[in-house]
Scaffold this active site. Structure first.
Site, short mmCIF file in Angstrom:
data_model
loop_
_atom_site.label_atom_id
_atom_site.label_comp_id
_atom_site.label_asym_id
_atom_site.label_seq_id
_atom_site.Cartn_x
_atom_site.Cartn_y
_atom_site.Cartn_z
N ILE A 62 12.07 -2.26 37.08
CA ILE A 62 11.30 -2.55 36.19
C ILE A 62 9.67 -2.61 36.23
O ILE A 62 8.99 -2.03 35.50
CB ILE A 62 11.69 -4.14 35.48
N TYR A 203 20.44 -16.92 43.25
CA TYR A 203 19.14 -16.37 42.37
C TYR A 203 19.10 -17.07 41.23
O TYR A 203 17.96 -17.13 40.64
CB TYR A 203 20.13 -14.83 42.04
#
Length: 339
Positions: A62, A203
């Site tokens: 990204i 995460y």
């Protein structure tokens, strides 16, 4: 025309409108506010030109795609990550395909875990460009392992990189924005900062922590309306995040190069991110179905969400153990039914 007939027509129109919106939602790849902004809102090429944008995690995924699209908008770019040679590659492509010159792009190596270096890095950006208009907190690492098998060192690394490193850099940039009374702090969290999924306990925890921190920071900055705090929550996107994800031990990554054709293209994710930045949206969800639907269920119908997540979670773990992308089966089922 009788009143009864008129009422029937109105009811039919309302039903048709509802059906149309439902079909649109089933094919949506962003939350409703974001898609409205894409249709009727301000354009990135109007709002972001001439700004200084600092992107962490800019060497791949990204962050890399964000650098390419920003380079076409006439901004000044600061590109940071640990891999200098990859940043140089991204810079070269920005210069080839964008509207920038060499002086408009600063390569600034940065390790999010080395928090003592963040103040110096911030000063280097200010010395080069004189201001920081947008900080994009994109750097981070993912995880693919079962909680019972995972070393505590893995969770420590995830918190150090994803949470504490991001918070540290933000705190270094924030005084500059407060002094100017303007700026944008854009943090790429994750849809897993809104929902949860197996194999990613650490995460998820780090991304939930980011959501909590930046939502609180936004409230504390209410007296500075020119400072915008935005949380970007992408779902599965084509990148190396799974390949580089930590597993049971902090020294071991998955290394798996699985098929990602079913995931959202990074270019589309970044396009929606720029729409969000141009329209100062506080939180956006960017994901193909069925993950976007799951986010809405977790928000508005959590009991149903828990039941569905428990069912799908078993398949996710099974996929992972079989060496295929954990989420691939969901996409295939959805696309077979609705595309």
């Amino acid at each position: 025309m009788s009143w009864d007939l008129l009422l029937w027509l109105l009811a039919l129109c309302a039903l048709l409108a509802l059906v149309v919106q439902l079909v649109r939602f089933l094919r949506a790849d962003g939350d409703l506010t974001l898609l409205w902004a894409e249709w009727q809102g301000r354009r990135p090429e109007w709002e972001l030109t001439d700004m200084v944008v600092w992107v962490t995690g800019a060497s791949s995924g990204i962050g890399e795609e964000l650098a390419y699209q920003l380079s076409k908008l006439g901004v000044s770019l600061v590109l940071s990550s640990r891999r200098v040679h990859e940043l140089e590659r991204v810079k070269r492509r920005c210069l080839e395909n964008g509207n920038l010159k060499g002086k408009d792009i600063l390569i600034l190596p940065l390790d999010l875990t080395n928090r003592s270096s963040h103040e110096m890095a911030t000063k280097a950006v200010l010395q080069e460009f004189g201001k920081i208009d947008i900080l994009v907190n994109n750097g981070g690492v993912s995880q693919r392992s079962l909680c019972v098998d995972t070393s505590l060192d893995v969770y420590k690394e995830l918190i150090e990189v994803n949470y504490l490193g991001t918070v540290s850099l933000t705190k270094c940039v924030l005084p500059h924005m407060i002094e100017r009374k303007q700026g944008k702090i854009v943090t790429v969290t994750s849809l897993l900062g809104v929902i949860s999924a197996p194999l990613s306990a650490g995460y998820c925890a780090s991304k939930h922590a980011l959501q909590g921190f930046f939502n609180t920071l936004r409230i504390e900055l209410a007296t500075y309306p020119g400072i915008i705090v935005s949380n970007i929550c992408p779902g599965p996107v084509q990148s190396n995040i799974v390949k580089n994800a930590l597993t049971e031990e902090v020294t071991k990554t998955t290394g798996s190069d699985v098929d990602q054709s079913h995931k959202m293209a990074a270019s589309r994710c970044v396009q929606l991110m720029l729409i969000s930045m141009a329209n100062d949206l506080k939180e956006v969800w960017i994901a193909d179905q069925p993950f976007l639907l799951m986010a809405y269920l977790w928000q508005y119908m959590p009991t149903w969400a828990w039941w569905i997540t428990n069912k799908l979670g078993k398949k996710r773990i099974e996929n992972f153990k079989n060496g295929v992308d954990a989420d691939s089966s969901y996409f295939k089922i959805w696309k077979t039914k609705y595309h």
